[in-house]
Scaffold this active site. Structure first.
Site, short mmCIF file in Angstrom:
data_model
loop_
_atom_site.label_atom_id
_atom_site.label_comp_id
_atom_site.label_asym_id
_atom_site.label_seq_id
_atom_site.Cartn_x
_atom_site.Cartn_y
_atom_site.Cartn_z
N LYS A 132 64.18 62.83 76.56
CA LYS A 132 62.71 62.52 77.23
C LYS A 132 61.93 61.98 76.43
CE LYS A 132 63.92 65.84 80.75
NZ LYS A 132 65.03 66.76 80.24
N ARG A 133 62.20 60.92 75.50
CA ARG A 133 60.94 60.53 74.65
C ARG A 133 60.44 59.31 75.46
NH1 ARG A 133 62.20 64.68 72.04
NH2 ARG A 133 62.75 64.76 70.09
#
Length: 268
Positions: free
Chosen positions: A96-97
């Site tokens: 989830k960058r």
């Protein structure tokens, strides 16, 4: 090696559309009789891949459960990603960058560049600093025949506060879906996917025109059900990759029990 889309399609045709999350919660390590250490983490995560790696199309390691053990945990994650490759399965690393400029460049290189020790077949990314901020990830995915899954309508109830908010052209989530659809049309590899949770009674968005893979977390412990997915996604269900984590892991550590659990899910 083929594009991400091609590799995914091939393995799903062979093994079925199921994603198994590698989510080694501390309580799960306890249930498996393992220590809450990097060694226990490794025995759990790699043991899971060893047991069902030839049976499952896609694995989704959750990076946070490896990061909590520091450098030793990251080293385990590197070995898990290698194990998944060796089993002929696809890895979607759940990180989830999402960031801007050189920081997003660095994230993209860490997880999508050829030769990186943490490179996965695909990763999850967050568009909530602006869809355009994810350009480095899109570029690396295309260049290295990898994929990305953009968070759109997530499985947690709090997500709607942002995702269903109305902008000038409709809801925030619909703008993300439409942007991903349009980007896929312009790319030779159509490597852009979406993350849309399976926990909702109604999606609150339209995915009927989406032209990529849809990762659907929240199946099992979070309340989502495989049998509800056709009604929830309609014709787009053909793009859906349902993800089950603890619902599989809870059958371990016995390898035969894990394989039976996966077989039961694939038969649903």
């Amino acid at each position: 090696m083929g594009t991400y889309r091609q590799r995914l399609r091939t393995v799903v045709e062979q093994r079925g559309a199921l994603v198994v999350g590698i989510d080694p919660h501390p309580s799960l390590l306890d249930a498996w009789g393992l220590a809450r250490t990097a060694s226990g983490l490794e025995n759990c995560a790699r043991g899971l891949v060893e047991a069902i790696g030839d049976q499952v199309a896609v694995f989704k390691p959750q990076s946070a459960f490896f990061e909590t053990y520091g450098s030793a945990g990251i080293a385990v994650l590197e070995r898990v990603l290698a194990d998944i490759r060796d089993k002929g399965a696809i890895s979607i690393l759940d990180v989830k960058r999402g960031d801007i400029g050189s920081t997003m460049d660095a994230y993209a290189d860490a997880y999508l560049a050829e030769g990186s020790p943490l490179a996965a077949d695909a990763i999850t990314i967050s568009p909530y600093l602006g869809f355009g901020s994810l350009k480095p990830a899109f570029e690396r995915a295309v260049a290295n025949n990898r994929g990305v899954y953009v968070l759109a309508r997530t499985s947690n109830p709090e997500g709607g506060q942002v995702q269903l908010a109305l902008g000038k052209d409709g809801s925030v989530v619909q703008e993300i879906i439409d942007a991903a659809t349009e980007l896929n049309r312009s790319l030779p590899t159509r490597c852009i996917g979406l993350v849309i949770g399976g926990t909702h009674t109604s999606l609150g968005c339209d995915v009927s025109e989406f032209n990529g893979s849809i990762l659907v977390p929240g199946i099992g412990v979070q309340g989502g059900r495989l049998e509800d997915l056709p009604g929830l996604f309609g014709d787009a269900v053909r793009h859906v990759l349902p993800a089950v984590g603890r619902g599989v892991l809870s059958a371990g550590p016995d390898a035969a029990a894990l394989r039976r659990r996966v077989a039961d899910l694939l038969a649903t």
